[in-house]
Write an enzyme that holds these catalytic residues in place. Structure first.
Site: not given
Ligand code: DCS
Length: 284
Positions: A32, A51, A99, A101, A146, A178, A202
């Protein structure tokens, strides 16, 4: 009427349907993106869509649209919903099949869903700063993707919410990785330090934009792993992400960061980031 996109078609949200055997629903088998919209325009849309393509590749999924075609569809959706300030969310799953895997055959097309939502800039929090907790990073070792699988992130974010905090800062042993939904950077003696873009985080588009701005402005930064000890000893800490922009962290586990107020380097980054938004999307 609220419009959404399902498999390339713009439709009324009330008539949008996804099968119960969609692999996103059953396995979280998909990827996503969330893109910020200011003044009806996507901010860093190209970077997010690139991305998305990369995330899909990493889970061996091919997207049925080019980033350019996707951008066109999303622009249409934003216009139809008359969205000014908010986000556009999109996800691709590996499609619908009984379903199993094992991946379905090439005849099964990915499911594509997108919608918009009004989201204000969190101006009060950006001004005052936010409180955080620490949590062990229990996620898998491909956090660079992501992926729709967010259980590790959700468990940490829920813990933070129950403690009345904005974010959970995650660490693997002594190393800070993070946040549950944002990247976390520290500032020590004027130098920004942030975890390198490897499989443990991420690589946030906001993070990348901030580093680009630092390069242009000759603000020193280091992309390296840093420890919990360095986190606690930092002069400033900030969280960055699509919806939260550059967010000052003023407290970790009840202990103040620096003097407990947003610091000058973070303030400067907020201003520089705002200038980037204004340049792409107009005055905010
Ligand atoms: N790390 C994680 C785990 C995230 O979910 C996100 C953003 C970031 C870093 C920051 O990445 P961006 O700068 O590219 O947004 N998560 C998105 C989400 O799930 N909702 O809003 C932003």
């Amino acid at each position: 009427m609220e419009y959404v996109i399902v498999n390339g078609e713009v439709m009324d949200r009330a008539s949008a349907k996804v099968d119960i055997e969609d692999r996103g629903y059953q396995f979280g088998d998909g990827v996503y993106e969330v893109i910020r919209v200011y003044n009806g325009k996507m901010f860093t849309g190209t970077e997010h869509l690139n991305r998305l393509v990369e995330s899909a590749k990493k889970i061996r999924m091919e997207l049925p649209y080019s980033p350019e075609a996707l951008a066109g569809m999303l622009e249409q959706l934003i216009a139809k919903n008359e969205l000014q300030t908010g986000i556009v969310y999109m996800q691709f799953t590996r499609g619908t099949s009984p379903r199993n895997h094992v991946f379905p055959g090439k005849d099964v097309a990915p499911t594509f869903v997108a919608y918009t939502r009004q989201v204000a800039r969190p101006e009060e929090s950006m001004q005052k700063g936010v409180r955080t907790i620490l949590d062990e990073d229990i996620r898998w070792l491909r956090c660079d993707i992501k992926s729709l699988n967010l259980l590790g992130n959700l468990l940490s974010k829920q813990k933070a919410a129950e403690a009345g905090c904005f974010e959970a800062i995650l660490h693997r042993g002594q190393t800070v990785t993070e946040g549950s939904h944002s990247n976390i950077s520290i500032i020590k003696d004027g130098v920004i330090i942030t975890h390198p873009a490897d499989n443990h985080i991420l690589n946030g588009i906001t993070r990348q934009k901030v580093l680009e701005v630092c390069k242009n402005e000759q603000i020193p930064f280091e992309e390296r792993a840093y420890t919990l000890q360095e986190l606690y000893a930092a002069d400033e800490v900030f969280s960055s992400g699509t919806t939260v922009e550059v967010m000052p962290v003023i407290e970790i586990e009840g202990k103040p960061v620096g003097n407990g107020e947003p610091g000058s380097v973070t303030r400067r980054l907020q201003e520089l980031f705002k200038a980037e938004i204004t340049q792409q999307c107009g005055q905010i």
